[in-house]
Write an enzyme that holds these catalytic residues in place. Sequence first.
Site, PDB file in Angstrom:
ATOM      1  N   CYS A 132       0.875  -1.323   0.074  1.00 31.80           N
ATOM      2  CA  CYS A 132      -0.137  -0.053  -0.034  1.00 31.80           C
ATOM      3  C   CYS A 132       0.936   1.303  -0.043  1.00 31.80           C
ATOM      4  CB  CYS A 132      -0.843  -0.017   1.303  1.00 31.80           C
ATOM      5  SG  CYS A 132      -1.777   1.579   1.511  1.00 31.80           S
ATOM      6  N   CYS A 135      -0.111   4.230   2.196  1.00 29.78           N
ATOM      7  CA  CYS A 135      -0.095   3.890   3.794  1.00 29.78           C
ATOM      8  C   CYS A 135       1.431   3.885   3.927  1.00 29.78           C
ATOM      9  CB  CYS A 135      -0.309   2.592   4.223  1.00 29.78           C
ATOM     10  SG  CYS A 135      -1.917   1.771   3.284  1.00 29.78           S
ATOM     11  N   ASP A 136       2.384   3.357   3.082  1.00 30.07           N
ATOM     12  CA  ASP A 136       3.754   3.346   3.467  1.00 30.07           C
ATOM     13  C   ASP A 136       4.449   3.978   2.648  1.00 30.07           C
ATOM     14  OD1 ASP A 136       3.075   1.462   5.666  1.00 30.07           O
ATOM     15  OD2 ASP A 136       3.183  -0.048   4.179  1.00 30.07           O
TER      16      ASP A 136
END
Length: 299
Positions: A132, A135-136
């Site tokens: 993701c 997200c990261d």
Amino acid sequence: MNRVDLAIVGAGPAGLSAAQYGARAALNVLILEQFAPGGQVLRISSLENYPGLTSSAFELIQTMQEQAERFGAQFRIETVEKVQREKDFCTVFLMGGEKIQARAVIIATGAIRRLLNIPGEKEFTGKGISYCATCDGPFFKQKKIIVVGGGDSACDEAHFLSRLSSQIILVHRRDHLRAQKLLAERVLKNPNIEVRFNTRVLAFHGQKMLSSVLLETNGRTYNEEVQAVFVCIGLEAESTLIPEVHRDEEGFIICDHTMQTSIPGIYAAGDIRSSPFRQIVVAASDGAIAAHSVSNMLI
Ligand code: NAP
């Protein structure tokens, strides 16, 4: 035992849309979600292709949930372990032992990210390997990053990451991208993204953190030093709730045009359903059709 007209498993766009349509049709609706409402949608960095809407994916989900609740749908954070068809109703088994009796059930549990299943993947997940970018991605600003895949997700993720780093390599096993044309062209024209076709990822290496990837391009194997890899190679069905339901060869649930599965009274909607195109708008439509069909069946 708690009794409802309609139990919906999963609160992504399909489940939330079903909850809204079901509650608005005066059904007693209970929606069960094991995490937070939204599902895969919460991974989207910017929502571009939901017709008529320019808000964020998070706002869309919030609004959908509020709408469903306004019409009377009940939400519970619960993990569903099994759904079983009985003679005149369905039993929904919750983790912890509680059972819910529902006249119909809509399975809207979505899909999970496919893994490469190659050496080092498990070991370095969370230590340089991610699924993701939203997200990261921010952890790897200005780092060298590989994105794996050739579909919409890989192109979307590579595009998002190209705003954080100028060293993005998109690695795809074929000689062309399969993503929607606009997404593919945006990647191919992006000066921060190098697209490497006919390339496979063979293994991940490193000490505590990922430091290199073994690649094969046109038969030649070589090590590429990288700080992060985002694997975006598609989805797998997230459904072990009803083992006996009919599925396609990839495990997605086969429905008729009313979204009914092979088991009467059990419906499916969204990414879990066998479908040629997985989109938020498709999931929302599936949910509406499924709830409408349940309402017609229960009259
Ligand atoms: P996808 O469309 O199934 O594409 C998966 C890609 O990964 C394909 O290019 C495939 O290669 C490759 N792949 C699969 N297994 C692999 C493996 N073991 N090793 C290396 N490569 C592998 O999946 P997706 O891109 O995740 O999209 C999933 C669904 O979400 C689609 O319906 C998509 O339209 C939707 N989606 C839409 C948007 C959007 O509209 N903006 C964004 C994201 C996702 P091959 O081409 O060789 O098969």
